[in-house]
Motif scaffolding. Structure first.
Motif, mmCIF file in Angstrom:
data_model
loop_
_atom_site.group_PDB
_atom_site.id
_atom_site.type_symbol
_atom_site.label_atom_id
_atom_site.label_comp_id
_atom_site.label_asym_id
_atom_site.label_seq_id
_atom_site.Cartn_x
_atom_site.Cartn_y
_atom_site.Cartn_z
ATOM 1 N N ARG A 158 0.838 -1.208 0.000
ATOM 2 C CA ARG A 158 0.000 0.000 0.000
ATOM 3 C C ARG A 158 0.875 1.261 0.000
ATOM 4 N N ILE A 159 1.885 1.265 0.856
ATOM 5 C CA ILE A 159 2.772 2.431 0.952
ATOM 6 C C ILE A 159 3.522 2.630 -0.358
ATOM 7 N N ALA A 160 4.055 1.543 -0.914
ATOM 8 C CA ALA A 160 4.841 1.622 -2.151
ATOM 9 C C ALA A 160 3.996 2.122 -3.310
ATOM 10 N N ARG A 161 2.758 1.652 -3.404
ATOM 11 C CA ARG A 161 1.889 2.064 -4.499
ATOM 12 C C ARG A 161 1.617 3.563 -4.455
ATOM 13 N N GLU A 162 1.335 4.081 -3.261
ATOM 14 C CA GLU A 162 1.052 5.511 -3.142
ATOM 15 C C GLU A 162 2.296 6.354 -3.391
ATOM 16 N N ALA A 163 3.475 5.814 -3.028
ATOM 17 C CA ALA A 163 4.721 6.575 -3.150
ATOM 18 C C ALA A 163 5.386 6.406 -4.509
ATOM 19 N N GLY A 164 4.882 5.477 -5.314
ATOM 20 C CA GLY A 164 5.510 5.236 -6.600
ATOM 21 C C GLY A 164 6.858 4.563 -6.481
ATOM 22 N N ARG A 165 7.011 3.738 -5.453
ATOM 23 C CA ARG A 165 8.253 2.993 -5.241
ATOM 24 C C ARG A 165 7.969 1.506 -5.445
ATOM 25 N N PRO A 166 8.953 0.731 -5.922
ATOM 26 C CA PRO A 166 8.739 -0.714 -6.043
ATOM 27 C C PRO A 166 8.704 -1.387 -4.677
ATOM 28 N N CYS A 167 7.841 -2.395 -4.558
ATOM 29 C CA CYS A 167 7.787 -3.225 -3.357
ATOM 30 C C CYS A 167 8.291 -4.609 -3.756
ATOM 31 N N MET A 168 9.219 -5.167 -2.967
ATOM 32 C CA MET A 168 9.854 -6.432 -3.323
ATOM 33 C C MET A 168 9.660 -7.458 -2.200
ATOM 34 N N PRO A 169 8.479 -8.070 -2.117
ATOM 35 C CA PRO A 169 8.203 -9.023 -1.033
ATOM 36 C C PRO A 169 9.014 -10.304 -1.112
ATOM 37 N N ALA A 170 9.586 -10.624 -2.274
ATOM 38 C CA ALA A 170 10.373 -11.854 -2.409
ATOM 39 C C ALA A 170 11.858 -11.636 -2.166
ATOM 40 N N ALA A 171 12.252 -10.384 -1.898
ATOM 41 C CA ALA A 171 13.671 -10.078 -1.764
ATOM 42 C C ALA A 171 14.274 -10.560 -0.451
ATOM 43 N N LEU A 172 13.441 -10.842 0.522
ATOM 44 C CA LEU A 172 13.918 -11.304 1.826
ATOM 45 C C LEU A 172 13.025 -12.445 2.276
ATOM 46 N N PHE A 197 16.939 -14.792 8.623
ATOM 47 C CA PHE A 197 16.603 -14.172 7.343
ATOM 48 C C PHE A 197 17.761 -14.304 6.347
ATOM 49 N N ARG A 198 17.412 -14.321 5.080
ATOM 50 C CA ARG A 198 18.435 -14.227 4.034
ATOM 51 C C ARG A 198 17.789 -13.701 2.752
ATOM 52 N N VAL A 199 18.633 -13.179 1.890
ATOM 53 C CA VAL A 199 18.207 -12.736 0.565
ATOM 54 C C VAL A 199 18.476 -13.872 -0.413
ATOM 55 N N PRO A 200 17.452 -14.401 -1.100
ATOM 56 C CA PRO A 200 17.683 -15.468 -2.071
ATOM 57 C C PRO A 200 18.630 -15.005 -3.183
ATOM 58 N N GLU A 201 19.472 -15.875 -3.633
ATOM 59 C CA GLU A 201 20.460 -15.515 -4.651
ATOM 60 C C GLU A 201 19.826 -14.880 -5.888
ATOM 61 N N ALA A 228 16.782 -8.726 10.156
ATOM 62 C CA ALA A 228 16.435 -8.546 8.750
ATOM 63 C C ALA A 228 17.380 -7.570 8.066
ATOM 64 N N THR A 229 17.746 -6.501 8.767
ATOM 65 C CA THR A 229 18.673 -5.516 8.206
ATOM 66 C C THR A 229 20.027 -6.140 7.899
ATOM 67 N N ARG A 230 20.536 -6.940 8.809
ATOM 68 C CA ARG A 230 21.850 -7.562 8.590
ATOM 69 C C ARG A 230 21.845 -8.444 7.349
ATOM 70 N N ALA A 231 20.743 -9.163 7.123
ATOM 71 C CA ALA A 231 20.645 -10.004 5.924
ATOM 72 C C ALA A 231 20.672 -9.150 4.664
ATOM 73 N N LEU A 232 19.986 -8.012 4.680
ATOM 74 C CA LEU A 232 19.963 -7.129 3.520
ATOM 75 C C LEU A 232 21.324 -6.485 3.283
ATOM 76 N N LEU A 233 22.012 -6.095 4.350
ATOM 77 C CA LEU A 233 23.332 -5.498 4.207
ATOM 78 C C LEU A 233 24.345 -6.526 3.697
ATOM 79 N N ARG A 234 24.247 -7.770 4.189
ATOM 80 C CA ARG A 234 25.139 -8.819 3.683
ATOM 81 C C ARG A 234 24.939 -9.048 2.182
ATOM 82 N N ALA A 235 23.721 -8.823 1.708
ATOM 83 C CA ALA A 235 23.431 -9.015 0.288
ATOM 84 C C ALA A 235 23.856 -7.819 -0.559
#
Length: 253
Positions: A158-172, A197-201, A228-235
């Motif tokens: 909902r937030i991404a749609r209103e802001a015009g930003r991509p939402c990536m639910p599969a990224a984590l 948590f991890r980011v899929p390859e 969750a943040t650490r997983a995203l930073l590692r990726a």
């Protein structure tokens, strides 16, 4: 086509003003009459402890007074800084804010997501403006199967749609089923979520070099946001900020 489908199809052609006479708008918090659909009544607004400046620039926790000395850091932010850059939330996790979170998560009140997302967008407007994309905190597949939806993903979309930003639910993804965080100490919560948590390859290229806005419904001790943040930073994420609807006391994510 079922009877409900027929009714829904017919109502889509009815002007909104006529619909409001048939089904007057009500408060999403308590059901009292309101002027606009999907809004909170004055009583529910006053029952929310909204978080306003001045706040800790790292955790987003409110200060009791404005010291007038520029950006502020809480004692905890100095002693135990979070993995994410900045955390922001709409309200403290009590009263009406707690009710909204519980109704969305446990009572399948998906209609609440709209008003909650709009409030999150307002509280996190600076973070959203600087983010390349939004990533919701994921549920483990077992919990997702039982609950049937991920409230963080609904809010993020909902937030991404209103802001015009991509939402990536599969990224984590949550690769390990963790036990409930309720009743655990801060240290136990962190241990419980370590490596969860991890980011899929296949998704790593969408994270690498980007500023990420992590989204969840409520924050408690900071363990979920940090893990969750650490997983995203590692990726390879350049930075991660954290936006939630509610914040528990002096917690941070």
């Amino acid at each position: 086509m079922t009877t409900l489908d027929v009714v829904a199809s017919a109502l889509r052609g009815v002007p909104r003003g006529v619909l409001s006479l048939i089904y007057p708008p009500t408060c999403v918090g308590c059901g009292a009459a309101t002027a606009d659909p999907g809004a909170l009544c004055p009583a529910c607004w006053s029952g929310m402890r909204l978080i306003e400046e001045p706040v800790c620039q790292r955790y987003g926790t409110p200060f009791a007074v404005d010291l007038g000395v520029g950006p502020l850091l809480s004692p905890r932010a100095s002693a135990d800084p979070p993995a994410f850059g900045r955390g922001r939330a709409v309200a403290l996790y009590d009263g009406v804010a707690r009710q909204l979170v519980h109704r969305l998560k446990y009572e399948d009140r998906l209609d609440l997501a709209g008003v909650m997302a709009r409030m999150m967008a307002a509280s996190g407007r600076t973070l959203i403006a600087e983010a390349h994309c939004l990533v919701p905190v994921p549920l483990h597949r077992g919990r997702l199967w039982r609950r049937r939806f991920n409230q963080a993903a609904i809010l993020a979309r909902r937030i991404a749609r209103e802001a015009g930003r991509p939402c990536m639910p599969a990224a984590l993804v949550r690769v390990r089923a963790t036990r409930s965080q309720v009743g655990l100490s801060r240290a136990a919560r962190a241990e419980n979520l370590s490596g969860a948590f991890r980011v899929p390859e296949p998704e790593a290229h969408r994270i690498r070099g980007r500023r990420i806005l992590l989204v969840d419904d409520v924050t408690t001790t900071g363990a979920t946001g940090n893990a969750a943040t650490r997983a995203l930073l590692r990726a390879g994420a350049t930075s991660v900020d954290f936006l939630t609807f509610a914040l528990v006391g002096d917690a941070a994510g």
